[in-house]
Design a protein around this motif. Structure first.
Motif, PDB file in Angstrom:
ATOM      1  N   TYR B  32      19.037  -1.857   8.160  1.00 20.35           N
ATOM      2  CA  TYR B  32      18.648  -0.895   7.128  1.00 20.35           C
ATOM      3  C   TYR B  32      18.377   0.501   7.664  1.00 20.35           C
ATOM      4  O   TYR B  32      17.617   1.258   7.072  1.00 20.35           O
ATOM      5  N   ILE B  33      18.972   0.810   8.812  1.00 16.24           N
ATOM      6  CA  ILE B  33      18.812   2.167   9.337  1.00 16.24           C
ATOM      7  C   ILE B  33      20.192   2.793   9.443  1.00 16.24           C
ATOM      8  O   ILE B  33      21.073   2.279  10.131  1.00 16.24           O
ATOM      9  N   ARG B  71      17.342   9.810  10.695  1.00 13.41           N
ATOM     10  CA  ARG B  71      17.735   8.642   9.901  1.00 13.41           C
ATOM     11  C   ARG B  71      18.200   9.138   8.531  1.00 13.41           C
ATOM     12  O   ARG B  71      17.444   9.838   7.839  1.00 13.41           O
ATOM     13  N   ASN B  73      19.220   9.635   4.733  1.00 14.77           N
ATOM     14  CA  ASN B  73      18.687   9.268   3.402  1.00 14.77           C
ATOM     15  C   ASN B  73      17.245   8.788   3.419  1.00 14.77           C
ATOM     16  O   ASN B  73      16.843   8.040   2.548  1.00 14.77           O
ATOM     17  N   GLU B  74      16.471   9.196   4.423  1.00 16.51           N
ATOM     18  CA  GLU B  74      15.059   8.817   4.406  1.00 16.51           C
ATOM     19  C   GLU B  74      14.244  10.070   4.147  1.00 16.51           C
ATOM     20  O   GLU B  74      14.154  10.949   4.999  1.00 16.51           O
ATOM     21  N   SER B  75      13.710  10.161   2.968  1.00 14.46           N
ATOM     22  CA  SER B  75      12.963  11.350   2.621  1.00 14.46           C
ATOM     23  C   SER B  75      11.919  10.982   1.583  1.00 14.46           C
ATOM     24  O   SER B  75      12.240  10.344   0.581  1.00 14.46           O
ATOM     25  N   HIS B  79       8.328  10.142   4.952  1.00 18.93           N
ATOM     26  CA  HIS B  79       9.630  10.097   5.633  1.00 18.93           C
ATOM     27  C   HIS B  79      10.294  11.455   5.647  1.00 18.93           C
ATOM     28  O   HIS B  79      10.262  12.176   4.648  1.00 18.93           O
ATOM     29  N   GLU B 159       9.538  -7.117   1.962  1.00 21.93           N
ATOM     30  CA  GLU B 159       9.287  -5.669   2.036  1.00 21.93           C
ATOM     31  C   GLU B 159       8.446  -5.180   0.865  1.00 21.93           C
ATOM     32  O   GLU B 159       7.557  -4.360   1.043  1.00 21.93           O
ATOM     33  N   SER B 163       4.890  -3.495   1.278  1.00 20.71           N
ATOM     34  CA  SER B 163       4.716  -2.086   0.895  1.00 20.71           C
ATOM     35  C   SER B 163       3.741  -1.895  -0.256  1.00 20.71           C
ATOM     36  O   SER B 163       2.971  -0.948  -0.257  1.00 20.71           O
ATOM     37  N   PHE B 164       3.826  -2.773  -1.254  1.00 20.77           N
ATOM     38  CA  PHE B 164       3.100  -2.500  -2.497  1.00 20.77           C
ATOM     39  C   PHE B 164       1.837  -3.333  -2.663  1.00 20.77           C
ATOM     40  O   PHE B 164       1.006  -3.008  -3.491  1.00 20.77           O
ATOM     41  N   GLU B 167       0.021  -3.119   2.336  1.00 23.45           N
ATOM     42  CA  GLU B 167      -0.325  -1.815   2.916  1.00 23.45           C
ATOM     43  C   GLU B 167      -1.437  -1.104   2.138  1.00 23.45           C
ATOM     44  O   GLU B 167      -2.386  -0.601   2.736  1.00 23.45           O
ATOM     45  N   GLU B 210       1.971   3.130   8.239  1.00 16.29           N
ATOM     46  CA  GLU B 210       2.543   2.581   9.458  1.00 16.29           C
ATOM     47  C   GLU B 210       2.714   3.717  10.470  1.00 16.29           C
ATOM     48  O   GLU B 210       3.375   4.713  10.191  1.00 16.29           O
ATOM     49  N   ASN B 213       5.142   0.776  16.086  1.00 12.87           N
ATOM     50  CA  ASN B 213       5.814  -0.516  15.995  1.00 12.87           C
ATOM     51  C   ASN B 213       6.131  -0.967  17.425  1.00 12.87           C
ATOM     52  O   ASN B 213       6.766  -0.226  18.167  1.00 12.87           O
TER      53      ASN B 213
END
Lengths: 188, 280
Positions: B32-33, B71, B73-75, B79, B159, B163-164, B167, B210, B213
Motif C-alpha cells: 500500500y505504498i 509517497r 497520494n498521501e496527503s 500526511h 486498518e 485507525s478509527f 488510535e 503514529e 515503526n
C-alpha cells in the motif's frame, strides 16, 4: 468515475443512484496498511447524512449535475415557475424546495437551479433581494440602540426582524441565505 | 532543531550517518505504498530502507539517515507526499531493545527542543519522561475494539479498527507502544519465535498519532523472496502499479543483512508533537 484518491471536501458523488456531497473528509493511513478515506456525506435530495470509509481501490460514480441560470416568472397554483435564461424553457418548482424563500421571490429575479439527471435538486436565489415593508409599529423616539429589533411584515405576510428606525413603506434588503434583514435601501 | 537533536543523540550512541541516494531504480513492492516517479528515471525513495540495508549488508554497522522521502497520494492532517524520515539500524539488537533506545532519544530531543519532557496540549499533557505504556496489538483490540485482532484481520477491517477505534482511544498522558502485530502486517520484520502468527514489530503512538515503526529485521533470503512475491501479488490484485525487482536490494539480501533491529520515525510528526500541535 472518481477513485478514492479524488475524494475531498466539497466533492459530489453518486451512491446508489443518488447525489451526495462530501461535507467532511479525512485521510488516514495506519503504518504499512491501506489508505482509508473517511467521509461525512450529505444526501443532496433528502439532506440525510452518513459516514462512510473508502479504500484506495474503491471507485465512485460522478453524478450528472448541472446548474442553469433561470429567472422567476410567475406562480401557477402550488407551483413557482422559473424560465431558463437561455432557452426560456419553464421549470415548475414546488414550495417544498423553496421553503420560506417563496416570500423572497421577485419577478425577473435571477436564480440558479441545480439539476441532477435533469431533475431540479436545489435553487439558489440572488443573495440579496429588495422588498418593501408593508407594516411595522413605529419605533420609540430616541431609542438608538442598534441591536434592538422589532417585527415587520412584507406585503406577502412574511415577517422579519428590523431595526427600530425602519418604518412602513421603507425598502429594505434581505439576505436570502438567512431570510434576515440586511440593510435599509430607501425611506418611505 | 529537532533534526539536529536527533542527529546529536544518534552520533553520541556511535551510529554512523549515511546519505544514500534519494532516487532508487524501483521501490520495494510494499502493498500500500506508492512511489513518486523521478523525472530522470527511477523513483523517489519511499523510505531509507533500500539504501541503508545495502550498506548494512556491506558491513556498515550501526547506521542512520535523516532525509526526505516521498509517497504518492498521501496527503492529509498527518500526511505529506514529501516528508522527512529518520531511519536507523542497530546491529545485534532486537525490536524490544529499540524501545528503550527510542525513549532515551525522544527525552533528549524533547529537552533540546522545548527544555522539558512534559508537553502541554490545551487542558491535557503528555509526559515523554513517564514510563511508556507497552501493550500488545491483541490487547489493544480487546480493550478498544469490538473485534478480536484475529477476527479483524480475517474480516479485512484491521486498518479501520486500528485507525478509527484504537488510535483515538489510546491513553494520551504517556507514549504508547503497540507491540506484536499480526504476521499479515509484518512487512519485512521477523516473525515472532514463539508465535508465528505474530511479528516482531512495534509502533510508537503519542497522543494517538503514529510516530515510529520498528522491527527485528528479516534476514533470511528465501523468506524475503516469498514476502516480496506476496506483496507484488497484492499490488497486482489491487491494480496498483507493478514494480520490478530491485536488484541492488536483492543482492544485499543475498549477501546477508546482519541480525539487527531498525526503526523509522516521522520527523515532521515528532516536530508537530514537540510543538504541541495536532496537525502538520
Amino acid at each position: 468515475m472518481y477513485s478514492a484518491s479524488d475524494l475531498r471536501k466539497g466533492l459530489k458523488v453518486e451512491i446508489d443512484g443518488e447525489p451526495w456531497a462530501i461535507m467532511d473528509f479525512e485521510f488516514c493511513k495506519p503504518g504499512k496498511g491501506q489508505a482509508l478515506y473517511r467521509c461525512k456525506l450529505k444526501n443532496m435530495i433528502s439532506g440525510n447524512t452518513m459516514d462512510k470509509t473508502y479504500r484506495a481501490v474503491d471507485k465512485l460514480d460522478r453524478p450528472n449535475l448541472e446548474e442553469r441560470e433561470v429567472f422567476y416568472s410567475y406562480k401557477d397554483g402550488a407551483f413557482y415557475v422559473f424560465s431558463d435564461a437561455e432557452t426560456y424553457e419553464e421549470y415548475r418548482l414546488g414550495e417544498d424546495m423553496l421553503g420560506n424563500r417563496v416570500y423572497l421571490l421577485k419577478e425577473e429575479a435571477e436564480c440558479k437551479i441545480l439539476f441532477f439527471n435533469s431533475q431540479p435538486l436545489d435553487i439558489t436565489l440572488p443573495i440579496f433581494i429588495e422588498k418593501q415593508i408593508a407594516d411595522t409599529e413605529p419605533g420609540a423616539r430616541g431609542d438608538t440602540a442598534t441591536n434592538v429589533t422589532k417585527p415587520a411584515k412584507l406585503d406577502n405576510g412574511y415577517e422579519i426582524q428590523v431595526p427600530l428606525f425602519v418604518n412602513r413603506g421603507d425598502i429594505v434588503r434581505i439576505d436570502t441565505r438567512t431570510g434576515e434583514y440586511a440593510e435599509r435601501i430607501s425611506k418611505a | 532543531m529537532t533534526t539536529d537533536a536527533l542527529r546529536d543523540f544518534l552520533l553520541s550512541r556511535g551510529l554512523r550517518e549515511a546519505s544514500t541516494d534519494e532516487v532508487v531504480s524501483c521501490p520495494l513492492p510494499e502493498p500500500y505504498i506508492d512511489a513518486v516517479p523521478a523525472p530522470g528515471g527511477g523513483y523517489y525513495r519511499t523510505s531509507h530502507e533500500i539504501g541503508l540495508k545495502i550498506l548494512l549488508s556491506r558491513g556498515s554497522g550501526d547506521i542512520f539517515e535523516i532525509g526526505h522521502c516521498w509517497r504518492a497520494n498521501e496527503s492529509g492532517r498527518l500526511h505529506r507526499e514529501k516528508f522527512t524520515m529518520l531511519e536507523w539500524y542497530v546491529v545485534g539488537a532486537n525490536y524490544l531493545d529499540l524501545i528503550t533506545f527510542t525513549r532515551e532519544m525522544l527525552l533528549d530531543v524533547s529537552q533540546a527542543v522545548s527544555g522539558a519532557s512534559r508537553l502541554s496540549f490545551g487542558d491535557s499533557a503528555t509526559d515523554l519522561g513517564a514510563e511508556w505504556l507497552l501493550m500488545t496489538v491483541g490487547e489493544a483490540f480487546d480493550r478498544y475494539s469490538r473485534l478480536k485482532m484475529s477476527d479483524a484481520v480475517s474480516l479485512g477491517v484491521f486498518e479501520e479498527e486500528l485507525s478509527f477505534r484504537i488510535e483515538p482511544s489510546l491513553p494520551q498522558e504517556v507514549p504508547v507502544v503497540l507491540i506484536d502485530f499480526p504476521a499479515e502486517f509484518a512487512a519485512l520484520s521477523k516473525l515472532s519465535d514463539e508465535n508465528p502468527s505474530l511479528c516482531q514489530r512495534w509502533e510508537l503512538y503519542i497522543r494517538g498519532v503514529e510516530i515510529a515503526n520498528a522491527y527485528t529485521e528479516l534476514t533470511d533470503p528465501l523468506e524475503h523472496r516469498q514476502r516480496l512475491a506476496k506483496f507484488a501479488d497484492v499490488r497486482k490484485g489491487n491494480s496498483s502499479e507493478e514494480y520490478k525487482e530491485n536488484k541492488e536490494f536483492m543482492e544485499a539480501v543475498n549477501r546477508g543483512i546482519p541480525h539487527s533491529a531498525g526503526c523509522a520515525l516521522g520527523v515532521d510528526r515528532l516536530n508537530m508533537t514537540l510543538n504541541c500541535e495536532s496537525s502538520l
